[in-house]
Design an enzyme around this catalytic site. Structure first.
Site, mmCIF file in Angstrom:
data_model
loop_
_atom_site.group_PDB
_atom_site.id
_atom_site.type_symbol
_atom_site.label_atom_id
_atom_site.label_comp_id
_atom_site.label_asym_id
_atom_site.label_seq_id
_atom_site.Cartn_x
_atom_site.Cartn_y
_atom_site.Cartn_z
ATOM 1 N N PRO A 211 0.822 -1.221 0.000
ATOM 2 C CA PRO A 211 0.000 0.000 0.000
ATOM 3 C C PRO A 211 0.855 1.269 0.000
ATOM 4 C CG PRO A 211 0.118 -0.875 2.210
ATOM 5 C CD PRO A 211 0.865 -1.856 1.340
ATOM 6 N N LYS A 212 1.539 1.523 -1.115
ATOM 7 C CA LYS A 212 2.531 2.593 -1.177
ATOM 8 C C LYS A 212 1.991 3.836 -1.866
ATOM 9 C CE LYS A 212 6.450 -0.589 -1.094
ATOM 10 N NZ LYS A 212 7.805 -0.857 -1.575
#
Length: 255
Positions: free
Chosen positions: A115-116
């Protein structure tokens, strides 16, 4: 360019993909972990089923300094992970991650489901204090988090450090289709193995963590209530690849 060549590409632009065709080896990767207690109701709002929360409402704040990474070079990362269980096995759900390297951000999201998002993390030694900060925004960088830790007070054993580095990690991979509905919606698991990790140094001590509200970088939605523990772990590591443990779309078709 042939169709076969297109199929061999990892991403676009085809002639300059942000996803390097190589295993990702991190040399001298420096972690600062701060485990803290938060509000259970806040965790219940963000941890997806079928993951389950522990009895104690914990969050791990992390700073990672990566000075030498194959394919990506030099960058820093900051994020939150939430201790959970899946089918009785304890691990951590990766809730949010902010990086100052586009290639590492795009590759992590597209290829694996990390989840960047882009951000401006810094991790450095200031005199006798380890310092980690996260700013968010482009024209005006706004402070979201400040973490500090004592420097090399008490050694961690190799066993304690390896246990932290090899805990299973869970993340969601969601890829939308052209109708805005998900084409892929999966819960992935990655577990780094001891044979791919060299512990260089590992320390513990005392730490403080302060976070601030930001609508597009909502770390403080999981507020700090009490610091539980902290560690600094420096490793050489080759990351394992994720595997799918739960397919939300397949489950929805069966129900």
């Amino acid at each position: 360019m042939t169709k076969e060549e297109v199929l061999r590409s990892t991403s676009t632009p085809l002639t300059s993909t942000p996803i390097p065709p190589t295993k990702h080896r991190f040399n001298q990767r420096d972690h600062m972990y701060i485990m803290y207690k938060t509000d259970r109701t806040a965790l219940e709002r963000v941890v997806p089923e079928p993951l389950e929360l522990l009895d104690e409402p914990l969050v791990r704040f992390e700073m990672m300094r990566m000075p030498d990474t194959t394919g990506y070079g030099d960058y820093t990362e900051c994020g939150l992970a939430i201790p959970v269980t899946y089918q009785g096995v304890k691990g951590e759900y990766l809730h949010m991650m902010y990086l100052n390297n586009f290639e590492a951000t795009a590759s992590g999201r597209e290829a694996h489901g990390y989840p960047k998002k882009p951000g401006y993390p810094r991790y450095f030694l200031d005199d006798n204090t380890l310092v980690g900060t996260l700013d968010y925004g482009r024209s005006e960088k706004i402070r979201v988090a400040t973490a500090t830790m004592t420097y090399k007070y008490y050694p961690l054993t190799q066993e304690e450090a390896m246990a932290q580095m090899t805990e299973p990690l869970y993340m969601l991979k969601i890829v939308p289709d052209y109708d805005d509905k998900p084409r892929i919606c999966e819960l992935n698991r990655v577990q780094n193995t001891a044979e791919n990790i060299e512990i260089i140094e590992a320390w513990t001590g005392d730490a403080r963590l302060q976070m601030f509200d930001h609508v597009n970088c909502p770390m403080n939605d999981l507020p700090v209530r009490e610091i539980v523990s902290c560690s600094q772990i420096i490793v050489n590591i080759t990351l394992s690849k994720p595997t799918v443990v739960y397919d939300y779309l397949a489950e929805a078709k069966q129900s």
